[in-house]
Design an enzyme around this catalytic site. Structure first.
Site, PDB file in Angstrom:
ATOM      1  N   ASP A  14      36.527  38.865  44.573  1.00 49.41           N
ATOM      2  CA  ASP A  14      35.887  37.767  45.013  1.00 49.41           C
ATOM      3  C   ASP A  14      34.759  37.149  44.047  1.00 49.41           C
ATOM      4  O   ASP A  14      33.675  36.584  44.454  1.00 49.41           O
ATOM      5  CB  ASP A  14      35.228  38.085  46.184  1.00 49.41           C
ATOM      6  CG  ASP A  14      36.290  38.658  47.278  1.00 49.41           C
ATOM      7  OD1 ASP A  14      37.229  38.254  47.417  1.00 49.41           O
ATOM      8  OD2 ASP A  14      35.925  39.805  47.705  1.00 49.41           O
ATOM      9  N   HIS A  42      42.424  32.880  46.041  1.00 50.80           N
ATOM     10  CA  HIS A  42      41.647  32.320  44.768  1.00 50.80           C
ATOM     11  C   HIS A  42      41.466  30.732  45.258  1.00 50.80           C
ATOM     12  O   HIS A  42      42.166  29.971  45.740  1.00 50.80           O
ATOM     13  CB  HIS A  42      42.274  32.186  43.573  1.00 50.80           C
ATOM     14  CG  HIS A  42      42.355  33.304  43.172  1.00 50.80           C
ATOM     15  ND1 HIS A  42      43.385  33.764  41.692  1.00 50.80           N
ATOM     16  CD2 HIS A  42      41.994  34.763  43.465  1.00 50.80           C
ATOM     17  CE1 HIS A  42      43.179  34.812  41.567  1.00 50.80           C
ATOM     18  NE2 HIS A  42      42.506  35.760  42.387  1.00 50.80           N
TER      19      HIS A  42
END
Length: 439
Positions: A14, A42
């Site tokens: 992340d 993503h």
């Protein structure tokens, strides 16, 4: 000659890889996913429009960029086809731009059933998987019983035989050990026959394409998923993913030898986050559901919008940990760092950096398992914060003095240059101090 650049996460995932890959692909001829599955999330923001990708490489929004899924990826046909459909509805010509290795192992309904049954049985000791079948699919790969994309494309009796063998074992585990329903062979076979029609035209020898591009002097981007601290070997075991998320996974997951990789960019948040279970030495405990806990943890989670792109789960937040970053720099042989979400720290009176740990057990030095991490007590260095906004800044000369000092201190501690700084989610909100393709 074009350069071959690796982009990977240096923390627990992340970190903002999707935006950076999307940003840098303006100079790439191809983008490759080389490990993981659709457990990745993503997020791209282009012109204020948000796109979340799970399997398809982040270069898909660029014209004239070939997107490749390498052999190291465990591929869910259902998830891929769904993602393709969403992008095609937005006018993205996915079928023209995407190609898949025949050697990718498939994630089937039985893998998902196993993954979810295991997590449920673990109870409070659960690892925190996404429940999407990633781990069981990698298990079958290593056990040499995986059904791969090539098997799906061929179909026929050979595919049926492989499915029967796999389901015989998986259904025994599901019914006899976990006490849940079996997965029907007929259902899985029917799905495979549906998927074949969509995926067969996309299958190509990815490794050959990569080497053809290399010989032609074309630039290639390798896009990592998750983060280095989730690596099956170098992460906080067993709270890890099932693949090699570090730079070594590039070669095994794509077929591009390590001497052909020119630059490795490590994506690093200006603070630290983790989603799911596992040790986190610098965590600032905060519960978004009840709005209770550490005020700084609340600030980081709220301002940073720290909720998983794949699962929506709240991410745990904490101070920047330079000690674990040094290990990531070494394990990945990083050429440079991209520091993301610096703007999230705007408005804090002071900022802490973990520069080491107290009471490290020398008998376990070098161990990256969860037990070794749980007893660590961070040693903090405190730096003054800044009140000015850094959102959207595009030049390092625009940074407040204290923000610049923070960036420089991180560089000193991790012994790696910061080549890119991200100050917002959009492509344009970026400072490129040294471009990986021209470094």
């Amino acid at each position: 000659m074009g350069k071959n650049v690796v982009v990977l996460g240096t923390q627990w995932g992340d970190e903002g890889k999707g935006k950076i890959v999307d940003l840098l692909t303006d100079q790439a001829a191809a983008v490759v996913r080389y490990q993981g599955g659709h457990n990745a999330g993503h997020t791209l923001v282009v012109g204020g429009k948000k796109t979340v990708l799970h399997l398809i490489p982040s270069g898909i929004l660029r014209e004239n960029v070939l997107c490749l899924i390498g052999n190291g990826v465990v591929l869910s046909p259902a998830a891929l086809i769904k993602e393709m459909g969403i992008l095609e509805e937005e006018g993205v010509p996915v079928k023209e731009r995407l190609r898949i290795s025949p050697n990718c192992p498939l994630i089937l309904p039985n893998h998902i059933a196993l993954d979810q049954a295991r997590e449920k049985k673990r109870g409070n000791a659960k690892i925190g998987t996404t429940g999407r079948g990633i781990g069981p699919a990698y298990e079958d790969k290593v056990a040499r019983r995986a059904v791969r994309v090539a098997d799906l494309v061929r179909g026929g009796a050979a595919l049926e035989e492989k499915l029967q063998e796999m389901l015989e074992l998986h259904n025994f585990q599901l019914t006899q050990f976990y006490g849940v329903e079996a997965v029907k062979f007929e259902d899985v076979l029917a799905l495979c026959n549906e998927w074949r029609e969509v995926l067969a035209p996309l299958v190509i020898d990815v490794t050959k394409v990569l080497h053809d591009y290399r010989k032609e002097g074309k630039a290639i981007m390798f896009e990592g998923a998750q983060g280095s601290l989730l690596d099956i070997d170098h992460g906080t075991y067993p709270y890890v993913t099932s693949s090699n998320t570090t730079a070594g996974g590039v070669s095994s997951g794509s077929g591009m030898g390590p001497l052909h990789l020119d630059y490795v960019l490590g994506i690093t948040k200006a603070y630290t986050t983790r989603v799911g279970a596992g040790p986190f030495p610098t965590e600032l405990h905060y519960d978004a559901a009840t709005d209770t806990g550490d005020a700084i943890g609340r600030h980081l989670g709220t301002v940073g919008h720290e909720f998983g792109a794949s699962t929506g789960r709240q991410r745990r937040c904490g101070w920047f940990d330079a000690e674990i970053l040094r290990r990531s720099v070494e394990v990945n042989s990083l050429s440079g760092i991209c520091l993301t979400k610096l703007d999230v720290l705007d408005g804090l009176d002071e900022i802490k950096i973990c520069v080491g740990y107290e009471d490290v057990d020398s008998g376990c030095a070098g161990s990256s398992d969860a037990v070794s991490f749980e007893s660590l007590k961070p040693i903090y260095e405190t730096m003054p914060g800044w009140s000015e906004s850094t959102v959207g800044l595009t030049s390092i000369d625009q940074l407040p003095a204290n923000a610049l000092a923070y960036v420089k201190r991180i560089e000193q501690l991790i012994e790696c240059p910061i080549d890119i700084i991200s100050t917002g989610p959009d492509r344009a909100e970026t400072m490129i101090l040294r471009h990986p393709f021209s470094a």
